[in-house]
Design an enzyme around this catalytic site. Sequence first.
Site, short mmCIF file in Angstrom:
data_model
loop_
_atom_site.label_atom_id
_atom_site.label_comp_id
_atom_site.label_asym_id
_atom_site.label_seq_id
_atom_site.Cartn_x
_atom_site.Cartn_y
_atom_site.Cartn_z
N GLY A 52 0.87 -1.17 0.00
CA GLY A 52 0.00 0.00 0.00
C GLY A 52 0.90 1.20 0.00
N CYS A 53 0.36 2.35 -0.35
CA CYS A 53 1.17 3.54 -0.41
C CYS A 53 1.52 3.99 1.01
CB CYS A 53 0.39 4.62 -1.15
SG CYS A 53 1.27 6.12 -1.42
N GLN A 54 0.57 3.80 1.93
CA GLN A 54 0.73 4.35 3.28
C GLN A 54 1.05 3.31 4.33
OE1 GLN A 54 -0.84 7.61 4.71
NE2 GLN A 54 -1.31 8.58 2.79
N SER A 120 -5.25 3.68 -0.41
CA SER A 120 -3.88 3.15 -0.54
C SER A 120 -3.30 2.66 0.78
CB SER A 120 -2.96 4.18 -1.19
OG SER A 120 -2.99 5.40 -0.51
N HIS B 369 4.79 9.07 2.66
CA HIS B 369 6.17 9.34 2.23
C HIS B 369 6.31 10.62 1.41
CE1 HIS B 369 4.90 7.79 -1.62
NE2 HIS B 369 4.64 6.61 -1.12
#
Lengths: 145, 415
Positions: A52-54, A120, B369
């Site tokens: 996942g992105c997070q 995400s 990020h």
Amino acid sequence: MSGIIASREAEIVEEFSLFDEWLDKYQHLIEMGQKLTGVDEAFRTDAYKVKGCQSQVWLQPGIENGLVVFRADSDAAITKGLVALMVRVLSGAPAVEIVASPLSFLEAIGLREHLSPTRSNGLVGMVKQMKLYAAAYASQEASHG
Amino acid sequence: MSAFTPEEIQALRSRFPILGRTVHGKPLVYLDNAATSQMPNSVIEAVREFDRTKHANVHRGVHQLSQEATDVHEGSRDRLAKFLNARRREEIVLTRGCTESINLVANTWGRQNLRSKDVVLVSQIEHHANIVPWQLIGNQTGSTVVPIPVLDDTSLDQDAFLKLLEGAAGPVKLLAIQHVSNAFGTIHPVVEMIRLARARGIATLVDGAQSVPHFAVDVQALDCDFLVFSGHKMHAPTGTGVLYGKFEVLDALGPWQGGGDMIDKVSFSGTTFHEVPYRFEAGTPNFTAAAGFTAALDFLEEVGMEKIHDRDTELVAYAHQELSTVPGLKILGTHLPKAGVVSFVLDGIHPYDAGMFLDQMGIAVRTGHHCAQPAMERFGVPGTIRASFAMFTTETEIDTLVEGVRRVNKILGGR
């Protein structure tokens, strides 16, 4: 819809109906995550990671007595709670039922937004993986009669 | 003495309609301005007015609407040239955003000038948009992307930079550097770095995505070859971006994308291309948003870039002071000066969880990020919680953030 998944979903919806406040709901979710048996060390690798992105999710699938079982883990507390919820609903259910499940209970407990592709958080990918695994097992079962 | 009186800040806030809404039943505290800034009424109205009265394709038509639309579109180019103190209006290429601007430079200047083993120098905490286009073009040219390391306070290691300039990792052809870190807010000493690069014949690109919205950036003073930024981070509509390039540098470049408006003459025996900047503007541009871009620049100059920068500095100092009283909280990016961003982590708490809870409290921050994974890797964190400010941010909103973080600490960290 009847079946083991539907009855587990109904149980969770009732459980969450006790909470009026969002904070209580999330705290309950996080506690569920804390009680989750994570994945075996051998499965805590990139091969079993749902990116996942997070936040990250690890998924360990298996078969026990002809039923699909899942163990899973996450590095974020809320995601881990959601992962625990999914494992509770889907693990130990027949493969065909897993494939067909719309998982509509998330709507009823007001957590549907977490399964949106834009979140995400790795959860969408995990559910997809769970269904793919169940689908593969179901077709294998069917061909072996 | 504050940059704005409380009355002036309230007057500024009243110009942004979105600030009146609630989120999860609580007043919106918008602290994600570094991702996308909000639009004042004047910008929203400029776009609406254009759509109501001038909406037509630019450059092509002789009819009245097309003429008026072209005037608005080209007017934004004039306005941008003045805003940046460019020598000529032709130095402004209108793009769809900062990312497209960098890709344009990579695919024109990069393709023409980079050779095998050449080095493109970036910072270790660069946004992916200023890393990946150079890697992609490197796959074709054989050039490499080398990071300038950062110190623990997120400032660039200037000794290492000098060694790299001298060829420690190979011959440097381009310094492609962020002006302000989007992840941490650090303002880098780009004027001096550009001077050092230019003295060695190295080309320079400045990613101004986080600087141009926050303080006056003068391209002649910077003396860079290229400056790139986006409209949506400076109160303009999304889908607008700028590539500034020195005229003689742009003029030496061939086109990238092909299509309408970038041509001089097209035939099946060969095509010749339009002059700078139109050579780089293939296809119908976002002329509607251009109307809003001009209004956004008017708004910024009316408020005053110097005052905006002063206010920013006050807000960063206040946020540092208040956040540092929270147990288990660590600010990443302690090097000053900074522009509009405070990034932090909470011991033992995943940024995603913190962001989810803050959202429930009506506080919009960015977690993760920040499209700068190498930066996160450098500091050994999966991500950070980033609060980013605008001129309308108040101390009260920062207090709400700090209170929210304390609650997150109690719920998730048991402290």
